[in-house]
Design an enzyme around this catalytic site. Structure first.
Site, mmCIF file in Angstrom:
data_model
loop_
_atom_site.group_PDB
_atom_site.id
_atom_site.type_symbol
_atom_site.label_atom_id
_atom_site.label_comp_id
_atom_site.label_asym_id
_atom_site.label_seq_id
_atom_site.Cartn_x
_atom_site.Cartn_y
_atom_site.Cartn_z
ATOM 1 N N CYS A 95 0.820 -1.217 0.000
ATOM 2 C CA CYS A 95 0.000 0.000 0.000
ATOM 3 C C CYS A 95 0.859 1.275 0.000
ATOM 4 O O CYS A 95 1.492 1.582 -1.006
ATOM 5 C CB CYS A 95 -0.961 -0.022 1.181
ATOM 6 S SG CYS A 95 -2.390 1.069 0.965
ATOM 7 N N ARG A 129 -12.667 5.503 -1.758
ATOM 8 C CA ARG A 129 -11.765 4.430 -1.356
ATOM 9 C C ARG A 129 -12.201 3.108 -1.994
ATOM 10 O O ARG A 129 -13.403 2.861 -2.194
ATOM 11 C CB ARG A 129 -11.726 4.287 0.170
ATOM 12 C CG ARG A 129 -11.241 5.523 0.894
ATOM 13 C CD ARG A 129 -10.910 5.238 2.350
ATOM 14 N NE ARG A 129 -9.716 4.427 2.486
ATOM 15 C CZ ARG A 129 -8.469 4.921 2.431
ATOM 16 N NH1 ARG A 129 -8.271 6.214 2.236
ATOM 17 N NH2 ARG A 129 -7.427 4.110 2.567
ATOM 18 N N HIS A 195 -3.473 -5.988 2.045
ATOM 19 C CA HIS A 195 -3.278 -6.023 3.488
ATOM 20 C C HIS A 195 -3.822 -7.338 4.031
ATOM 21 O O HIS A 195 -4.160 -8.247 3.301
ATOM 22 C CB HIS A 195 -4.046 -4.870 4.154
ATOM 23 C CG HIS A 195 -3.515 -3.511 3.857
ATOM 24 N ND1 HIS A 195 -2.335 -3.036 4.379
ATOM 25 C CD2 HIS A 195 -4.027 -2.502 3.108
ATOM 26 C CE1 HIS A 195 -2.144 -1.787 3.978
ATOM 27 N NE2 HIS A 195 -3.146 -1.441 3.207
#
Length: 248
Positions: A95, A129, A195
């Site tokens: 990320c 997002r 993640h």
């Protein structure tokens, strides 16, 4: 046999369980009798990448990314990291760390956060997002491998011709939600938005990194197989959930 892992910016770049990737690497080494040492390197601290086999950098918020960008560019760390990758260093970046290893990140307020240019890639802030489970199909040493993770990013990353994607998106958004790619690979350096943390649920990828790290030191023997039934079950559960829910 010993592997040395450099954990870059552990206090600044560690969200969404990214530290679990180091636990996975170290445990999978130890279970095979491979000694594993983790060295933490923060802002303002020197590092000798020639003494490491793997470097890891996780995700962080914009404020932390600015501070890390300054440290990478205003010390020798950025130049040294690029040189070490050219010499075979294995890198995993997640990320925000992935973005900082690219050319730049254009934030939503117009600020351009400079990267070190390891990856031929750049990132721009998006209007919303991209959140949820992600499933990709990756090619690891010629073997097609399903990988899973959890993404939560507003950045849209675009790849140039100097890198290839880590994988093709099966479910989720990936680099930018448009071109069906996720992550980037340059030599033995890998970046992605996965993640969750990534490696505990994807033992084949963890072992791929370990093999590359051992090759850096001249060890080419196959890794001893491990019992990955729990890890495989976790990955299968994420795949089923992601396919059932779809993109949101």
């Amino acid at each position: 046999m010993k592997l040395r892992i450099c954990h870059l910016y552990p206090l600044s770049m560690n969200i969404y369980g990214d530290r679990g990737n180091l636990i996975s690497l170290s445990r999978r080494c130890e279970w095979r009798g491979i000694e594993c040492e983790i060295v933490q390197v923060g802002i303002g601290q020197p590092v000798d990448f020639t003494g490491c086999e793997i470097a890891f950098i996780g995700g962080g918020q914009d404020r932390q990314q600015l501070a890390v960008s300054d440290d990478l560019l205003n010390t020798e760390k950025g130049d040294d990291l690029r040189a070490a990758v050219g010499d075979g260093l294995v890198v995993l970046s997640i990320c925000g760390g992935y973005q900082l290893l690219g050319e730049h990140f254009l934030a939503g307020d117009g600020r351009k956060i400079a990267g070190i240019g390891l990856f031929d890639a750049w990132t721009e802030a998006g209007a919303r997002r991209l959140i949820g489970d992600i499933v990709i199909e990756a090619d690891l040493d010629g073997v097609s491998t399903t990988m899973v993770g959890f993404e939560n990013h507003s950045g849209r990353t675009y790849l140039g011709p100097g890198v290839r994607p880590l994988g093709k998106v099966i479910r989720g958004f990936g680099n930018n939600g448009q071109d069906g790619t996720e992550g980037a690979i340059y030599r033995n350096a890998f970046g992605c938005y996965m993640h969750g943390s990534l490696l505990p649920k994807n033992p084949a990828f963890a072992d791929h990194l370990i093999r590359l790290a051992l090759l850096r030191r001249g060890y080419g023997e196959p890794l001893t197989p491990l019992d990955d039934r729990l890890e495989d079950a976790a990955r299968t559960t994420v795949v089923r959930r992601a396919l059932a829910v779809g993109n949101r």
